[in-house]
Design an enzyme around this catalytic site. Structure first.
Site, PDB file in Angstrom:
ATOM      1  CD  GLU A 432      45.387  39.016  40.066  1.00 20.73           C
ATOM      2  OE1 GLU A 432      44.623  38.450  39.249  1.00 20.73           O
ATOM      3  OE2 GLU A 432      45.099  39.187  41.258  1.00 20.73           O
ATOM      4  CD  GLU A 508      49.878  41.015  45.047  1.00 20.23           C
ATOM      5  OE1 GLU A 508      48.898  41.766  45.203  1.00 20.23           O
ATOM      6  OE2 GLU A 508      50.334  40.725  43.932  1.00 20.23           O
TER       7      GLU A 508
HETATM    8  C1  IPT Z   1      46.867  42.723  43.130  1.00 23.43           C
HETATM    9  C2  IPT Z   1      47.996  42.792  42.146  1.00 23.43           C
HETATM   10  O1  IPT Z   1      48.626  41.558  42.006  1.00 23.43           O
HETATM   11  C3  IPT Z   1      49.020  43.795  42.503  1.00 23.43           C
HETATM   12  O2  IPT Z   1      49.855  43.984  41.394  1.00 23.43           O
HETATM   13  C4  IPT Z   1      48.380  45.075  42.932  1.00 23.43           C
HETATM   14  O3  IPT Z   1      47.648  45.566  41.861  1.00 23.43           O
HETATM   15  C5  IPT Z   1      47.439  44.828  44.059  1.00 23.43           C
HETATM   16  O4  IPT Z   1      46.477  43.903  43.692  1.00 23.43           O
HETATM   17  C6  IPT Z   1      46.689  46.068  44.471  1.00 23.43           C
HETATM   18  O5  IPT Z   1      47.502  47.129  44.759  1.00 23.43           O
HETATM   19  S1  IPT Z   1      45.477  42.145  42.253  1.00 23.43           S
HETATM   20  C7  IPT Z   1      44.060  42.466  43.221  1.00 23.43           C
HETATM   21  C8  IPT Z   1      42.873  42.473  42.315  1.00 23.43           C
HETATM   22  C9  IPT Z   1      43.884  41.470  44.270  1.00 23.43           C
END
Ligand code: IPT
Length: 988
Positions: A432, A508
């Site tokens: 990010e 993720e």
């Molecule tokens: C995403 C991040 O990469 C991760 O570090 C964590 O913050 C997660 O979201 C949420 O818990 S970024 C999100 C805006 C898709």
């Protein structure tokens, strides 16, 4: 307006802000070149400097730095453990605040965005420790090594400055002369620095020297750095080994008979390394230094991109992964090796085969463990600039040449440190950070240094610089389109062609915050169907809850906002598959089932079980299979199941034994369970550990008992004064309320469509819409109570203040003499368009002496429509207290879906209530109400009432993963429509 020159005041400049030394773009000065962590493994002496150091905390960065002088008197300083983060130190009453407080923000920076400056209020820790270099080191060099310091630090030895460093989760080395005798090490650490702009990862801010510090002796000709290249050719079964080393030396691998010079390569038959078969060979690297040989752990494997797939040793691999932050509730990011190993054992025991090191390189010991246990690792750079998104990416370091050196420095230190780990199969540049040319510079450098691993950076969505197509939290149907190579085209034809032929994973997905994640099984089906979609990494491994103590001594897990942060992101820091104490959450159990490496399906009619080996490499020879046949939750027969050899990716059929049950036994719901368990103890679990299982109905299966709609109605209602009785039920005539079931007092039975919103519903889901519709504050007005056709009818209108829509709810009570049947008919009245509901059922209150629940249905854990894969059909027995899932932020939990029958009793087994489903219901039992649960914000807010509340639900909505990602899939959403359901209640 300008003043005439004659009256211009004279200016005495008292302060002009010039960037301070911790506000420069430079990442480091005075440090040694980065190198492989494994280069430190030589047999030469090393002194750990971990331990108690003298410590002083200032609230600004500009306290005098005379403390670094060798003769400085620090006798009035405190003592602080290294490694640790100073904000996590608590006093003897468990209270924080001695050295500032932890703070949590996700995306937002906790200070004004003003590159490269940071606030004047900048907690600064000064440290001092004495060390001694032994005589025997003279002639060589000494290296001071810091594995991790957050966020900027400067180092002095004997009062002489050596340099400074940034890159909190990366090592730094300073070379010093090995002068025998006593020395003083002084370190100044600023919490905030220019580098903080590169470290905006979603986690607690935890300043300090938080990883190990060591003093290493480097004799002349000791290994400076080495690079093990160990590839595997699956077409020949041979591995090729070459070890580059500075200085040159010799490599032996006794087991393979290898004896080569560094820089020379050898090809020979080997067993390859994979996460499923983590075969490591022990080698020795000798550079001709007396007393120094370096042990090598060599794993042969080759990673390539081919056919839009990441292939290891010639095979497409499927990542069943998890994102891992380093976290321990009392130690923060100073995670011990024991905890790392425990985590890996837990992951392996839950069928997880991959880890993304979100969002920084982990403690080096973690990667050693991944090599040994077998986990695919995406090693990620210590780099995130997410907070710039809130400033429309203005001044984003990712696209600013002033930051190129710092970003390259971070990438280089990761790759150099971790390059010798077979487990690391993908380099990820960071997380990010938006997009920009520095991503190109980082990718180019990685490629020039190590072409053996593909490069990932999710935000390079067009694959300008990287090799893997990746997303976060994409919806199922979009992932499916990518699986089919049918994603929307990029405007640039060449990039589109490149991307369309690149492999894909979700770096993720399935945000494991609170109750959930829902929808895992549907993702997995896509991953298994399309070779291109190579799985993903659940967000994330652990809830980062910090233990906090109430004045009465009770502890709870704190999250953002609990430390008085000016801005914060609440419990978004608690979104893991394990709770802060590392107990598996229901989400982890669900994930384990969904990603099980063996598919087990059966067909009782033909008496066969199909066993699918879903491993990418391993056969099933490490597993033993067994079967059991149960009726109504009682196992009637069991045995072992002979399963033929099944190669990775293949299926085989096994025969079930031919069992004929006597008619007396063959009543009720019969089910076959087939289980695959470890045949031998492994490093992560003992023999018998269950890896996979499947269930399917037996031939004679039939629901029985009161729980059918055909039960004859025999008992007639009796109306006496102000009471109506039907069978065991006693009702108040005035409003038709059930007041007793036999001797058991019952109260407050009514329709409920509300549940305490889950995190997924509060963040991004429907909770706000539900509240706006008043679902959390429904009024119940009794319209009519009458007796007709041996039934007592109670018609109510259920509606919220200010709204004219209602749920007309009719309760129909009848009895066959022993049981009391409740039928609930719900008809939505008025305009319900666009309104969904979280659940539909009745709640009733019972005496608090009830304590234990036995039920027949899936279990033992909770389950919701899109998270019920892990529940095994059977008879289960739990206390009401153990039926609660203590999510860090209290919310809906604990429902047992598809319950056929349940018995609720006192703790000594004394009488209570039996509920039979028609044919089933969802059961929740609690010592507090839905409203109590809704109001609570921390676990300690929930105190038992003098009642037990049972929810008997026809339906629950799915939980989805809308806190970050898609909500429940359409089939798991509840919309009000005319509906009916029944249960049968009986006193016990
Ligand atoms: C995403 C991040 O990469 C991760 O570090 C964590 O913050 C997660 O979201 C949420 O818990 S970024 C999100 C805006 C898709």
């Amino acid at each position: 307006m300008s003043l005439p020159p004659t009256i211009l005041p004279s200016i005495t400049a008292l302060h002009t802000h010039h960037p301070r030394e911790h506000e420069t773009f430079a990442p480091q000065a005075g440090v040694a070149a980065p190198r492989a962590f494994s280069s430190l493994r030589g047999s030469s002496a090393a002194l750990s400097l971990n331990g108690d150091w003298a410590f002083r905390l200032s609230d600004r960065a500009d306290a005098p730095d005379d403390f670094a002088a060798a003769d400085y008197d620090a006798s009035n300083w405190d003592t602080l453990a290294v490694p640790s983060s100073w904000v996590l130190h608590r006093d003897e009453h468990g209270q924080y605040g001695r050295y500032g407080l932890p703070a949590y923000q996700n995306i937002k920076f906790p200070f004004p965005v003003d590159v490269p400056c940071v606030p004047d209020a900048n907690p600064t820790g000064d440290y001092r420790v004495a060390f001694e270099i032994p005589e025997s080191w003279s002639g060589g060099k000494a290296v001071l090594r810091f594995e991790g310091v957050e966020s900027w630090f400067k180092v002095w030895v004997d009062g002489a400055p050596l340099g400074f460093s940034t890159g909190s989760r990366l090592p730094t080395e300073f070379v010093i002369p090995a002068t025998a005798g006593k020395h003083t090490l002084a370190v100044r650490v600023h919490q905030w620095s220019a580098a903080s702009y590169l470290e905006d990862q979603d986690q607690w801010w935890l300043p300090g020297i938080f990883r190990d510090v060591a003093l290493l002796y480097r004799p002349p000709r000791a290994v400076v750095d080495h690079f093990v290249h160990a590839s595997y050719d699956h077409t020949t079964g041979k591995g090729t080994l070459k070890v580059d080393c500075e200085p040159a030396g010799h490599v032996t691998v006794p087991e393979l008979g290898v004896d080569i010079a560094t820089g020379e390569s050898v090809t020979l038959a080997v067993a390859p390394w994979s996460a499923e078969t983590p075969r490591l060979y022990d080698g020795l690297l000798d550079t001709g230094t007396s007393g120094e040989t370096l042990p090598l752990k060599i794993g042969f494997r080759t990673v390539v991109i081919e056919d839009a797939q990441i292939k290891v040793n010639g095979k497409r691999v499927l990542f069943k992964g998890v994102n891992r932050h380093e976290f321990e509730p009392t130690r923060g990011r100073s995670v011990t090796r024991e905890t790392m190993e425990h985590d890996i054992q837990l992951m392996k025991a839950h069928n997880i085969n991959a880890v993304r090191c979100s969002h920084y390189p982990p403690h080096p010991a973690f990667l050693d463990l991944c090599d040994a246990y077998g986990l695919w690792v995406v090693d990620e750079g210590d780099f995130e600039t997410h907070g710039f998104e809130l400033c429309r990416w203005r001044d984003n370091p990712t696209d600013d040449p002033r930051w190129t050196a710092a970003l390259l420095n971070r990438t280089q230190r990761m790759v150099e440190r971790d390059k010798n780990h077979p487990a690391v199969v993908v380099w990820s540049l960071g997380n990010e950070g938006g997009m920009g040319r520095n991503i190109g510079a980082m990718a180019d450098w990685v490629r020039s240094r190590d072409s053996s691993r593909p490069i990932h950076y999710e935000r390079d969505l067009e694959l300008r610089y990287v090799d893997i197509f990746s997303h976060m939290y994409l919806f199922h149907h979009q992932v499916e389109a990518i699986g089919q190579q049918k994603e929307p085209a990029l405007p640039d034809v060449a990039l589109d062609a490149k991307r369309r032929n690149s492999p894909y994973f979700l770096c993720e997905y399935a945000h494991a915050m609170g109750n959930g994640p829902g929808g895992l099984a549907e993702y997995q089906a896509i991953f298994e169907k399309y070779p291109r979609t190579q799985g993903g990494f659940v967000w994330e491994w652990i809830d980062h809850g910090l233990p906090k103590r109430l004045p009465d001594g009770r502890e709870y897990y704190a999250y953002g906002g609990d430390f008085g942060e000016e801005i914060h992101d609440s419990n978004f820091v608690c979104d893991g598959l394990v709770f802060p104490d590392r107990k598996p959450s229901p989400g982890l159990l669900e994930y384990k089932k969904v990603i099980a490496p063996v598919g087990i399906t059966g067909d009782a009619k033909s008496g066969t079980v199909t066993i699918k080996n879903k491993y990418d490499f391993a056969s099933l020879s490490g597993l033993e299979f067994s079967w059991s046949l149960s009726v109504g939750g009682q196992v009637v027969e069991s045995g072992t199941l002979a399963v033929p050899e099944v190669a990775a990716g293949a299926s085989a059929t096994a025969r079930l034994p031919d069992i004929t049950l006597p008619p007396s036994l063959a009543i009720g719901e019969g089910v076959w369970t087939v289980t695959a368990a470890l045949a031998k103890p492994t490093r992560y679990a003992g023999r018998g550990h269950e890896v996979a299982w499947g269930q399917f109905p037996a031939r004679f299966t039939a629901p029985t008992g009161l729980g059918t709609d055909h039960t004859p109605v025999v008992a007639q209602p009796t109306v006496k004064a102000d009471t109506v009785t039907i069978g065991p039920g006693t009702f108040r005539a005035s409003d038709g309320a059930l007041v007793a079931l036999g001797d058991l007092p019952v109260s407050d039975l009514h329709l409920e469509v509300w549940r305490a919103p889950t995190d997924n519903e509060r963040f991004g889901g429907d909770a706000a819409r539900w509240r706006a519709a008043g679902l959390d504050r429904l009024h119940h007005r009794t319209d009519a109570v009458w007796v007709q056709d041996a039934c007592l009818f109670v018609r109510t209108r259920v509606s919220a203040a200010a709204h004219d829509r209602a749920l007309q709810t009719t309760y129909r009570w009848s009895s066959d003499g022993s049981g009391l049947r409740l039928n609930v008919a719900v008809v939505p009245k008025g305009d319900w368009a666009g309104i969904t509901i979280p659940r539909l059922g009745v709640v009733l209150a019972l005496p608090s002496r009830l304590a234990q629940v036995r039920w027949f249905g899936p279990g033992p854990g909770e389950g919701y429509p899109d998270t019920k894969g892990a529940g095994k059909l059977g008879a289960h027995d739990l206390s009401i207290d153990d039926m609660q899932t203590a999510y860090v932020y209290p919310q809906e939990n604990g429902a047992r879906p598809d319950v056929r029958w349940a018995e609720v009793r006192g703790c000594e087994g004394e009488g209570g209530l039996r509920i039979d489903g028609v044919p089933s219901f969802a059961l929740t039992a609690r010592r507090w109400t839905t409203a109590d649960l809704d109001k609570a914000t921390h676990a300690t807010d929930l105190t038992p009432r003098d009642k037990v509340y049972l929810n008997l639900d026809k339906a629950h909505a799915g939980v989805g993963t809308a806190s970050c990602g898609p909500g429940p899939l359409p089939q798991y959403i509840l919309r009000p429509c005319p509906t009916e359901f029944s249960v049968v209640l009986r006193p016990l």
